[in-house]
Design a protein around this motif. Sequence first.
Motif, mmCIF file in Angstrom:
data_model
loop_
_atom_site.group_PDB
_atom_site.id
_atom_site.type_symbol
_atom_site.label_atom_id
_atom_site.label_comp_id
_atom_site.label_asym_id
_atom_site.label_seq_id
_atom_site.Cartn_x
_atom_site.Cartn_y
_atom_site.Cartn_z
ATOM 1 N N ASP A 241 -4.976 4.842 0.375
ATOM 2 C CA ASP A 241 -3.736 4.086 0.587
ATOM 3 C C ASP A 241 -3.248 4.248 2.026
ATOM 4 N N TYR B 153 -2.879 1.335 4.788
ATOM 5 C CA TYR B 153 -1.605 1.124 5.464
ATOM 6 C C TYR B 153 -1.820 1.074 6.980
ATOM 7 N N SER C 46 1.828 1.673 -3.567
ATOM 8 C CA SER C 46 0.675 2.206 -4.296
ATOM 9 C C SER C 46 0.526 3.699 -4.029
ATOM 10 N N LEU C 47 0.721 4.111 -2.772
ATOM 11 C CA LEU C 47 0.622 5.540 -2.430
ATOM 12 C C LEU C 47 1.649 6.355 -3.199
ATOM 13 N N TRP D 54 0.824 -1.214 0.000
ATOM 14 C CA TRP D 54 0.000 0.000 0.000
ATOM 15 C C TRP D 54 0.856 1.262 0.000
#
Length: 478
Positions: free
Chosen positions: A150, A154, A104-105, A101
Amino acid sequence: MLVTIALVPSFALAISILLSMYNYSKAYDEIISNMTIANSYNLNFKDELDESIYRLVAGSITLESIEEDDSVSNPYQLTRELRRDFEALVAITTDRESELWLQSLLRNLDTLENRIDDIMYNLEEGGHYDENIVMLDNNIYILTELVQDDIQYYIYYQTKSIEHLKAQLNVQMHQFIMVFAIIAALILALVLGFSAQIVSGITGPVARLAQVTQEVASGKLSARASADGPTEIAELAASVNDMTAHLDVMMDKIKEDERKMRHAELRLLQEQINPHFLYNTLDTIIWLIEGNSPEEAVDMVVSLSQFFRLVLSHGKEYISIRDEEQHIRSYLKIQQARYHDILEYEISIDPEIYPYTILKLTLQPLVENALYHGIKYKRAMGKITVTGRLDNKRIILTVSDNGVGMDQEKLTQLCREIERPCKDTEGGFGLANVNERIRMNFGSYYGMAISSVPGEGTTVTVVIPAVPIEQEGEVRHE
């Protein structure tokens, strides 16, 4: 010899327990520190960045003068700080799901910075206002929402890491207890071999100590061993007591942290306000002023002021039903100015229940849901009716609309969704949030029920305990 045999293993076991506690505490502190960093951005990043870029696009500020305005921040500075902190988190995160994550962020942040560059390029050229507004709605707002998602995922997986640590700790403590049981058994065997007198003086304390370890192994962390008897057994009992006491404290702390985190999450969801509602309301006010309707514009401003005053409520979680009624009245008055051709409303709450307390923002999400999912889809004049009455020691509140309604399949799916934690829902998020807050604060006996008939409308019923506002601090779970 017996002293040596007893103390050396006990000392080793105590060191192992201390090391285990130290490693667990260190890992726990690291996770909490990571979550604190992530949560600081989860609270502020999206709103600050959206507001700053919107004002740049609107022309109320420029990139050169943005540092002089304390209410906004340089979008590039915001993204740089986010990238710096979350790249640091990537370097220290060991959990695979959390790392995914974070990656992804960072990818979404790359795209967000590119879209900010596009808007800044248009601002330098000038004459791209409509294009910038479209980019703001279709790119910036969506990307900041993805970044916030995200961050929340997390935080969620970091919370699961705490649960994993707790499970590991339980396994380790079970192993410690097993080792300790073996040590106790060896000591007992040696004592039996030396003399009957030593046996009679030691077997009793050892048996009691074994019973305590079994209780601890079964999960009863409040169990304590008696510290009387021979010195060796007393020391072992003290070590076990220290171990179980520390475990008890740590487990309580974990449970309390999880409870506070869940309350904080729901409180955050409760306090969030859709910025589009504010933007649309301000646009309506501007339209009324430009249309030479200053009195209607003043009424809209007053309603908007009352709406936000009641949303904030000085940070209170509980307000009176009178204030909640005023809140939804202000909301509906604002919405009726925008949807006057399709929206009528009636609020019929018995004044008898005005002095009773209610969780803030209980009815407004239900009214909003009735408007956007019931009345608007009807594409004709519709009506929202809000009622409230006292029933024995309960307060019954209903929000009804004569909109499109829903069939049995959709109704069953929606009822199933609102029973789940709101973070796990796929639909009906606002209703699930209200239902979960009611049950968390008042107990599972209270909550929400939904009925609907296709083509005739939908009714949402809320049941809460009748608690006078002066007894707000005495609200308890049932």
